[in-house]
Design a protein around this motif. Structure first.
Motif, mmCIF file in Angstrom:
data_model
loop_
_atom_site.group_PDB
_atom_site.id
_atom_site.type_symbol
_atom_site.label_atom_id
_atom_site.label_comp_id
_atom_site.label_asym_id
_atom_site.label_seq_id
_atom_site.Cartn_x
_atom_site.Cartn_y
_atom_site.Cartn_z
ATOM 1 N N THR A 1 36.516 5.715 -69.254
ATOM 2 C CA THR A 1 35.604 6.098 -70.344
ATOM 3 C C THR A 1 35.731 7.576 -70.678
ATOM 4 N N LEU A 2 35.316 7.915 -71.898
ATOM 5 C CA LEU A 2 35.428 9.290 -72.394
ATOM 6 C C LEU A 2 34.053 9.943 -72.555
ATOM 7 N N GLY A 3 34.022 11.263 -72.509
ATOM 8 C CA GLY A 3 32.799 12.008 -72.819
ATOM 9 C C GLY A 3 31.854 12.167 -71.646
ATOM 10 N N GLU A 4 32.238 11.589 -70.518
ATOM 11 C CA GLU A 4 31.339 11.595 -69.361
ATOM 12 C C GLU A 4 31.190 12.997 -68.770
ATOM 13 N N GLY A 5 32.316 13.718 -68.653
ATOM 14 C CA GLY A 5 32.267 15.073 -68.100
ATOM 15 C C GLY A 5 31.465 16.005 -68.996
ATOM 16 N N ALA A 6 31.614 15.823 -70.316
ATOM 17 C CA ALA A 6 30.873 16.684 -71.255
ATOM 18 C C ALA A 6 29.383 16.393 -71.188
ATOM 19 N N LEU A 7 29.026 15.123 -70.981
ATOM 20 C CA LEU A 7 27.603 14.799 -70.790
ATOM 21 C C LEU A 7 27.098 15.438 -69.495
ATOM 22 N N GLY A 8 27.934 15.404 -68.481
ATOM 23 C CA GLY A 8 27.577 16.049 -67.209
ATOM 24 C C GLY A 8 27.347 17.540 -67.381
ATOM 25 N N SER B 1 30.509 5.065 -71.651
ATOM 26 C CA SER B 1 29.478 4.573 -70.729
ATOM 27 C C SER B 1 28.188 4.346 -71.510
ATOM 28 N N SER B 2 27.209 3.741 -70.858
ATOM 29 C CA SER B 2 25.933 3.502 -71.536
ATOM 30 C C SER B 2 25.264 4.828 -71.905
ATOM 31 N N LEU C 1 18.255 9.556 -70.346
ATOM 32 C CA LEU C 1 19.255 8.998 -69.420
ATOM 33 C C LEU C 1 18.577 8.461 -68.169
ATOM 34 N N SER C 2 19.079 7.336 -67.682
ATOM 35 C CA SER C 2 18.602 6.827 -66.391
ATOM 36 C C SER C 2 19.181 7.706 -65.278
ATOM 37 N N SER C 3 18.607 7.599 -64.100
ATOM 38 C CA SER C 3 19.126 8.433 -63.007
ATOM 39 C C SER C 3 20.551 8.011 -62.654
ATOM 40 N N ARG D 1 26.266 9.492 -62.749
ATOM 41 C CA ARG D 1 27.620 9.183 -63.180
ATOM 42 C C ARG D 1 28.223 10.356 -63.955
ATOM 43 N N ALA D 2 27.399 10.940 -64.837
ATOM 44 C CA ALA D 2 27.895 12.051 -65.663
ATOM 45 C C ALA D 2 28.150 13.297 -64.816
#
Lengths: 343, 343
Positions: free
Chosen positions: B159-166, B272-273, B183-185, B190-191
């Protein structure tokens, strides 16, 4: 390998091009290099931090030269043939003039050994330069710190203490008994050149193969670097002894005492006229013994092999001076005209 | 290779030991590595600067993990088998706790790929970490950025964009339409994990050989990194055209216009969700398109080879999603459900 693209194209890409050994150079995720047959890969890394490893007012040309030279010096000490290098450059700000001068320094030194820049990274921050260099040695022919043997003669190339004298000039760091006025302009130039543009001893690195038992480049100072040889070699002797059951030393008992040490004769140290005058006037041997920044090689080998290597190096006008011997004792003893000196 | 000696022995030497590929590891002027036959050497380098490439409050374990991971990610993108790495660590101060945590991070990631630390340098200064990693590819089988062809499908892993969300979570950087409370915990974890402990896609790197035309790891963001593929591949197509006299393009006329571009369908991007909800609520696609820090792979290959590779990766539970196609045009066009989007 994300060098900023305008930086790459302008200053660094030209350093990567025109080498048969490079299948893929700067511009991809990584570099792809062709490998000579029956060789091993040698990898070295050294970082220079502004104000720590060079004075802050050092010219960018000289910073680049030194950053590459100290790595090539490590390859030389291992008897390796240099192959390529990569650059991690952290810069406080973008300056075209600075980068032009810096890349000129890399170009001029790397051209002497025909080695390409194969990649790197530029980042923003306090001025820090990390070079990683690759080299090749024929299988099992790398020269290590760990091969010194009792009875080996200890040699150094060219002269010692020159870089440390250059640092005193650069920092204007003198005391009563000696100032820069005690040096001729030629002596000053020589010392500053040793500090800023050290020449890695690659011209002799492959000649050492098969003749030299141990080698190290003198970056921390003669006593410290010779100490590394003695420590590593003592551990290796212990290990071989244990493996061959030829020793009474217990397994796991390494690191307690060295089995070999060295006797050094200070009057034999090869010194330039400037460093000689400094030592004579100040009675301070720290420049050649612990000044560091020499990038000469310290090596140990049998007396017979010394004669062979010296003959080869004479033809290349590289001087190789015997300054002492590896002996069965703890530590390094320094003599001056045969009289032992207190540490 | 002068890691400070107590640091080496305590924290870093254990990461160097017990590898057959390493003939000489930490402790000499350089490392000596054995080379597999009929392979080429791949070298990658990346620097992380504190406050630039990771938030200043990042845990030392995570800093080390990321510094190694981003380099292994480059090796993965080239289809290389990782071999070893060296570390240049510039530290503002000595802290045993910090170094223990840092070396644990290196150990835990390197252990997953059974690769040794082969040397490095520690210096004093602003926190900066440069890792140089070595890998091997069978001769001429490196996967480059420059091999994309018109008609190739474009895929990304996972999946993409996860690190940027983190990163948004780490910096608490939100706007009105979306905050961390959306966001859920589990989504937060995950992020943050994607940001701090990215996993290089080495599990699939060798599977790509012979099937994939071009690949890059997504560190700068999908659009930027896909752009690198299109630029490099366009230049390669021009070069081949000129060499084969199959093209009307004049020699030296490279770099003017790209011959190939890409069409991307945003609704196909694997998200991701958490990232899906972010995009839906904010209508902002920047996380998956330009957020960077993904360390997923973007690759191009024929439709037929996609089916083959996807079958192999399914068995490894690695998802490979087609997000678009390489086409004969300038630049990258983004569609949303078939409707072209303005840039």
């Amino acid at each position: 390998m994300a060098l900023e693209f305008d930086l790459i194209d302008t200053y660094f890409a030209p350093l990567s091009q025109g080498f048969d050994s490079v299948d893929v150079g700067i511009g991809d995720d990584g570099a792809v290099l062709n490998i000579p047959k029956n060789h091993q890969l040698v990898v070295v890394t050294d970082t220079l931090v502004s104000g720590v490893h060079f004075p802050e007012n050092t010219a960018p040309y000289d910073i680049a030269w030194k950053a590459l030279a100290v790595n090539l010096s490590d390859l030389a000490a291992m008897g390796a043939t240099p192959a390529s290098y990569s650059l991690a450059l952290t810069l406080p700000e973008y300056s075209a003039d600075w980068l032009r001068s810096f890349s000129d320094g890399l170009r001029d030194l790397s051209a002497q050994f025909a080695i390409p820049l194969i990649g790197g990274d530029t980042t923003k921050g306090a001025l820090t330069i990390t070079v990683t260099a690759q080299g090749w040695v024929p299988n099992q022919q790398a020269i290590l710190r760990s091969g010194a043997q009792e009875g080996d003669v200890i040699c150094v190339t060219n002269t010692l203490g020159e870089g440390a004298l250059g640092l005193k000039l650069a920092l204007n760091d003198w005391h009563d008994s000696f100032t820069e006025n005690d040096l001729s302009s030629e002596e000053k130039n020589r010392a500053l050149n040793a500090l800023n543009r050290p020449m890695p001893q690659l011209a002799m690195s492959t000649d050492m193969r098969g003749l030299v038992n141990s080698a190290i480049d003198i970056s921390d100072g003669l006593l410290a670097d010779l100490g590394h040889i003695l420590n590593r070699s003592s551990k290796a002797i212990k290990r071989r002894g244990v493996q061959g059951e030829l020793s009474l030393l217990k397994r796991g008992h390494s690191g307690v005492k060295n089995l070999i040490g060295a006797d050094i004769e200070l009057s034999q140290l090869p010194l330039s006229s400037g460093v000689t005058r400094y030592v004579n006037q100040t009675k301070d041997w720290s420049l050649p013994l612990s000044g560091g920044d020499d990038y000469q090689l310290c090596l140990t080998l049998t007396e017979a092999n010394y004669q062979k290597l010296n003959d080869v190096l004479k033809a290349k006008k590289i001087s190789l001076t015997v300054i002492g011997q590896v002996v069965k004792q703890q530590g390094i003893r320094c003599f001056e005209h045969g009289v032992v000196q207190k540490n």
